[in-house]
Design a protein around this motif. Structure first.
Motif, PDB file in Angstrom:
ATOM      1  N   MET A   1      31.656 -20.636  -0.088  1.00 35.57           N
ATOM      2  CA  MET A   1      31.908 -22.347   0.577  1.00 35.57           C
ATOM      3  C   MET A   1      32.325 -22.265   1.911  1.00 35.57           C
ATOM      4  SD  MET A   1      31.261 -25.413  -0.646  1.00 35.57           S
ATOM      5  CE  MET A   1      31.793 -25.585  -2.340  1.00 35.57           C
ATOM      6  N   ILE A   2      31.990 -23.065   2.599  1.00 33.35           N
ATOM      7  CA  ILE A   2      32.334 -23.424   4.242  1.00 33.35           C
ATOM      8  C   ILE A   2      33.270 -24.599   4.149  1.00 33.35           C
ATOM      9  CG2 ILE A   2      31.869 -23.740   6.502  1.00 33.35           C
ATOM     10  CD1 ILE A   2      29.056 -22.488   6.189  1.00 33.35           C
ATOM     11  N   GLU A   3      34.356 -24.747   4.674  1.00 38.87           N
ATOM     12  CA  GLU A   3      35.584 -25.592   4.422  1.00 38.87           C
ATOM     13  C   GLU A   3      35.871 -25.864   5.922  1.00 38.87           C
ATOM     14  OE1 GLU A   3      36.175 -27.453   1.988  1.00 38.87           O
ATOM     15  OE2 GLU A   3      35.605 -26.234   0.263  1.00 38.87           O
ATOM     16  N   LEU A   4      35.707 -27.137   6.409  1.00 37.45           N
ATOM     17  CA  LEU A   4      36.039 -27.626   7.989  1.00 37.45           C
ATOM     18  C   LEU A   4      36.840 -28.894   7.527  1.00 37.45           C
ATOM     19  CD1 LEU A   4      32.752 -27.394   7.831  1.00 37.45           C
ATOM     20  CD2 LEU A   4      33.219 -27.333  10.361  1.00 37.45           C
ATOM     21  N   ASP A   5      38.261 -28.697   8.479  1.00 40.60           N
ATOM     22  CA  ASP A   5      38.747 -29.960   8.797  1.00 40.60           C
ATOM     23  C   ASP A   5      39.398 -29.757  10.050  1.00 40.60           C
ATOM     24  OD1 ASP A   5      40.515 -32.058   8.482  1.00 40.60           O
ATOM     25  OD2 ASP A   5      41.845 -31.207   6.934  1.00 40.60           O
ATOM     26  N   ILE A   6      38.488 -30.317  10.922  1.00 40.13           N
ATOM     27  CA  ILE A   6      38.729 -30.194  12.450  1.00 40.13           C
ATOM     28  C   ILE A   6      39.108 -31.467  13.300  1.00 40.13           C
ATOM     29  CG2 ILE A   6      37.735 -27.921  12.446  1.00 40.13           C
ATOM     30  CD1 ILE A   6      35.604 -30.621  13.748  1.00 40.13           C
ATOM     31  N   HIS A   7      39.771 -31.265  14.215  1.00 44.59           N
ATOM     32  CA  HIS A   7      39.982 -32.549  15.282  1.00 44.59           C
ATOM     33  C   HIS A   7      40.050 -32.065  16.575  1.00 44.59           C
ATOM     34  CE1 HIS A   7      41.603 -33.976  11.527  1.00 44.59           C
ATOM     35  NE2 HIS A   7      42.400 -32.805  11.290  1.00 44.59           N
ATOM     36  N   LYS A   8      39.155 -32.715  17.461  1.00 40.93           N
ATOM     37  CA  LYS A   8      38.980 -32.230  18.662  1.00 40.93           C
ATOM     38  C   LYS A   8      38.805 -33.623  19.660  1.00 40.93           C
ATOM     39  CE  LYS A   8      36.332 -29.262  22.041  1.00 40.93           C
ATOM     40  NZ  LYS A   8      37.521 -28.316  22.580  1.00 40.93           N
ATOM     41  N   MET A   9      39.287 -33.660  20.694  1.00 40.92           N
ATOM     42  CA  MET A   9      38.803 -35.007  21.812  1.00 40.92           C
ATOM     43  C   MET A   9      37.809 -34.659  22.579  1.00 40.92           C
ATOM     44  SD  MET A   9      39.855 -37.948  22.051  1.00 40.92           S
ATOM     45  CE  MET A   9      41.646 -37.927  21.301  1.00 40.92           C
ATOM     46  N   PRO A  18      37.411 -39.055  20.000  1.00 42.17           N
ATOM     47  CA  PRO A  18      37.916 -38.187  18.778  1.00 42.17           C
ATOM     48  C   PRO A  18      36.787 -37.419  17.817  1.00 42.17           C
ATOM     49  CG  PRO A  18      38.673 -40.179  18.288  1.00 42.17           C
ATOM     50  CD  PRO A  18      37.909 -40.497  19.474  1.00 42.17           C
ATOM     51  N   LEU A  19      36.526 -36.202  17.860  1.00 35.78           N
ATOM     52  CA  LEU A  19      35.818 -35.663  16.797  1.00 35.78           C
ATOM     53  C   LEU A  19      36.777 -35.388  15.413  1.00 35.78           C
ATOM     54  CD1 LEU A  19      33.110 -34.492  16.308  1.00 35.78           C
ATOM     55  CD2 LEU A  19      33.773 -32.414  16.866  1.00 35.78           C
ATOM     56  N   ASP A  20      36.579 -35.950  14.511  1.00 40.55           N
ATOM     57  CA  ASP A  20      37.454 -35.910  13.309  1.00 40.55           C
ATOM     58  C   ASP A  20      36.447 -35.549  12.300  1.00 40.55           C
ATOM     59  OD1 ASP A  20      39.478 -36.069  11.502  1.00 40.55           O
ATOM     60  OD2 ASP A  20      40.029 -38.123  11.971  1.00 40.55           O
ATOM     61  N   ILE A  21      36.555 -34.124  11.710  1.00 45.25           N
ATOM     62  CA  ILE A  21      35.303 -34.002  10.642  1.00 45.25           C
ATOM     63  C   ILE A  21      35.964 -33.414   9.416  1.00 45.25           C
ATOM     64  CG2 ILE A  21      33.237 -32.703  10.063  1.00 45.25           C
ATOM     65  CD1 ILE A  21      32.701 -35.073  11.907  1.00 45.25           C
ATOM     66  N   ALA A  22      35.983 -33.800   8.342  1.00 40.15           N
ATOM     67  CA  ALA A  22      36.368 -32.853   7.206  1.00 40.15           C
ATOM     68  C   ALA A  22      34.891 -32.570   6.344  1.00 40.15           C
ATOM     69  CB  ALA A  22      37.341 -33.618   6.181  1.00 40.15           C
ATOM     70  N   LEU A  23      34.657 -31.413   5.911  1.00 39.12           N
ATOM     71  CA  LEU A  23      33.180 -31.180   5.464  1.00 39.12           C
ATOM     72  C   LEU A  23      33.248 -29.872   4.674  1.00 39.12           C
ATOM     73  CD1 LEU A  23      30.238 -32.263   5.468  1.00 39.12           C
ATOM     74  CD2 LEU A  23      30.023 -30.851   7.312  1.00 39.12           C
ATOM     75  N   SER A  24      32.631 -30.027   3.505  1.00 38.89           N
ATOM     76  CA  SER A  24      32.375 -28.710   2.711  1.00 38.89           C
ATOM     77  C   SER A  24      30.983 -28.509   2.773  1.00 38.89           C
ATOM     78  CB  SER A  24      32.976 -28.776   1.417  1.00 38.89           C
ATOM     79  OG  SER A  24      34.525 -29.195   1.268  1.00 38.89           O
ATOM     80  N   ILE A  25      30.640 -27.233   2.789  1.00 40.16           N
ATOM     81  CA  ILE A  25      29.132 -26.921   2.997  1.00 40.16           C
ATOM     82  C   ILE A  25      29.060 -25.866   1.678  1.00 40.16           C
ATOM     83  CG2 ILE A  25      27.285 -25.872   4.166  1.00 40.16           C
ATOM     84  CD1 ILE A  25      28.461 -27.231   6.595  1.00 40.16           C
ATOM     85  N   ARG A  26      28.025 -25.935   0.769  1.00 38.77           N
ATOM     86  CA  ARG A  26      27.932 -24.822  -0.239  1.00 38.77           C
ATOM     87  C   ARG A  26      27.141 -23.767   0.425  1.00 38.77           C
ATOM     88  NH1 ARG A  26      23.404 -24.631  -3.446  1.00 38.77           N
ATOM     89  NH2 ARG A  26      22.821 -26.622  -2.628  1.00 38.77           N
ATOM     90  N   GLU A  27      27.213 -22.726  -0.041  1.00 39.09           N
ATOM     91  CA  GLU A  27      26.653 -21.323   0.210  1.00 39.09           C
ATOM     92  C   GLU A  27      25.118 -21.299  -0.030  1.00 39.09           C
ATOM     93  OE1 GLU A  27      28.490 -17.823  -1.013  1.00 39.09           O
ATOM     94  OE2 GLU A  27      30.477 -18.386  -0.176  1.00 39.09           O
ATOM     95  N   LYS A  28      24.535 -20.813   0.810  1.00 35.53           N
ATOM     96  CA  LYS A  28      23.061 -20.675   0.854  1.00 35.53           C
ATOM     97  C   LYS A  28      22.475 -22.186   0.768  1.00 35.53           C
ATOM     98  CE  LYS A  28      23.038 -16.345  -1.884  1.00 35.53           C
ATOM     99  NZ  LYS A  28      22.566 -15.787  -3.203  1.00 35.53           N
ATOM    100  N   SER A  59      37.187 -22.306   7.180  1.00 36.09           N
ATOM    101  CA  SER A  59      37.057 -21.076   6.455  1.00 36.09           C
ATOM    102  C   SER A  59      35.970 -20.942   5.822  1.00 36.09           C
ATOM    103  CB  SER A  59      38.015 -20.998   5.224  1.00 36.09           C
ATOM    104  OG  SER A  59      37.936 -22.092   4.351  1.00 36.09           O
ATOM    105  N   VAL A  60      35.314 -19.571   5.838  1.00 35.80           N
ATOM    106  CA  VAL A  60      34.068 -19.283   5.251  1.00 35.80           C
ATOM    107  C   VAL A  60      34.193 -18.252   4.138  1.00 35.80           C
ATOM    108  CG1 VAL A  60      31.757 -18.625   5.473  1.00 35.80           C
ATOM    109  CG2 VAL A  60      33.007 -19.888   7.451  1.00 35.80           C
ATOM    110  N   ALA A  61      33.968 -18.598   2.821  1.00 36.69           N
ATOM    111  CA  ALA A  61      34.060 -17.619   1.735  1.00 36.69           C
ATOM    112  C   ALA A  61      35.316 -17.275   1.539  1.00 36.69           C
ATOM    113  CB  ALA A  61      32.857 -16.661   1.813  1.00 36.69           C
ATOM    114  N   GLY A  62      36.233 -17.961   1.997  1.00 30.57           N
ATOM    115  CA  GLY A  62      37.717 -17.591   1.742  1.00 30.57           C
ATOM    116  C   GLY A  62      38.305 -17.046   2.997  1.00 30.57           C
ATOM    117  N   LEU A  66      39.277 -20.312  11.674  1.00 32.98           N
ATOM    118  CA  LEU A  66      39.827 -21.109  12.682  1.00 32.98           C
ATOM    119  C   LEU A  66      41.371 -21.631  11.927  1.00 32.98           C
ATOM    120  CD1 LEU A  66      40.414 -22.588  15.408  1.00 32.98           C
ATOM    121  CD2 LEU A  66      39.163 -24.400  14.458  1.00 32.98           C
ATOM    122  N   GLY A  67      42.218 -21.379  12.554  1.00 32.89           N
ATOM    123  CA  GLY A  67      43.793 -21.775  11.759  1.00 32.89           C
ATOM    124  C   GLY A  67      44.684 -21.956  12.852  1.00 32.89           C
TER     125      GLY A  67
END
Length: 291
Positions: A1-9, A18-28, A59-62, A66-67
């Motif tokens: 699983m790909i998990e994103l929670d990012i913020h960028k101006m 503001p780029l404000d994205i929270a997103l989960s993407i399933r593998e494959k 995070s990608v597959a755990g 980026l942190g």
């Protein structure tokens, strides 16, 4: 699983955005990013690739990419990136372009065979067509068997017939190698053919997220279809008016009366819809997007 929670101006056409994205993407899975130019799609790809920094976490597959204290470099992320401009080495043959990434001739041969390029492996990029160059770029992106394949409008410069051929190749390779794929595209037919999921961005935020059918086939009331395009002209013909609208690669004419014609200005984004097979034209809903 790909998990994103990012913020960028970001710097948009009308100032800070503001780029404000929270997103989960399933593998494959195969995910398409859509939305107007400047909505943040390419920046999101570059953040996944490690080409830009932002606040938040990826995070990608755990594994943390980026942190707060982590910024994994692109070469350690296990990604493949397909650009619009191919980015091939002009002095290297097709095969050498692939082997530069990973000296695995067997894997290169498999990729070239799957995309119909094996007989061209000794050719230089300058002797290839646009479609052939893009297939080489796609093969090169898959040479390291990436966890994540990122594509930024990879087929935008190709003619419709070649786009269709390359769409088939992309889907074949995606399924064959089980790669998670994220693609930026403005082409609804391309998105519908390839993606399992469509994420639409507007002004740096997610405004729609669903299957291609849910996102691309949205209608209201008893409408049979709704298409969005640019109003090119309004022509008076006796007692009626004809609105000329560009929708994708096609030009359509819609009949309207004097009162309807007075509501529009050339250059506006409008919706062409039909009820009971009689097309009508109306103002595009506020917040709607051109995919």
């Amino acid at each position: 699983m790909i998990e994103l929670d990012i913020h960028k101006m970001l710097q948009g056409s009308s100032g800070d955005m503001p780029l404000d994205i929270a997103l989960s993407i399933r593998e494959k899975s195969f995910v398409a990013l859509a939305g107007q130019s400047g909505s943040g799609k390419t920046t999101l790809l570059r953040l996944l690739a490690g080409l830009e920094r932002a606040e938040g976490e990826i995070s990608v597959a755990g594994e943390t990419w980026l942190g707060k204290k982590t910024m994994l470099p692109p070469q350690k992320r296990g990604i493949g990136f397909v650009f619009q401009d191919y980015a091939l080495f002009p002095n290297m043959s097709v095969e050498q372009n692939l082997l530069y990434v990973n000296n695995d001739r067997a894997h290169a041969a498999i990729l070239l065979e799957m995309t119909g390029l094996l007989e061209l492996k000794e050719r230089l990029p300058g002797t290839l067509s646009g479609g052939q160059k893009q297939r080489v770029a796609l093969c090169r992106a898959l040479m390291n068997r990436p966890k994540l394949l990122l594509m930024d409008e990879p087929l935008s410069a190709l003619d419709p017939a070649m786009r269709l051929k390359l769409q088939h190749d992309i889907l074949t390779l995606h399924k064959a190698f089980g790669t998670t794929t994220v693609m930026v595209s403005h082409d609804p037919s391309e998105i519908y053919r390839l993606a399992e999921r469509v994420v639409v961005l507007e002004h740096g935020r997610i405004v729609h997220d669903g299957t291609p059918g849910e996102v691309l086939l949205r209608t209201s009331g008893s409408q049979k279809f709704t298409l969005e395009g640019e109003l090119l002209d309004i022509i008076r013909a006796d007692v009626i008016y004809i609105a000329v609208v560009a929708i994708g690669q096609q030009i359509v004419e819609v009949v309207c009366d004097k009162e309807e014609a007075a509501q529009f200005e050339v250059g506006q984004t409008v919706q062409v819809s039909t009820k009971a097979f009689a097309p009508t034209i109306q103002h595009a809903r506020r917040g709607s997007e051109r995919l």
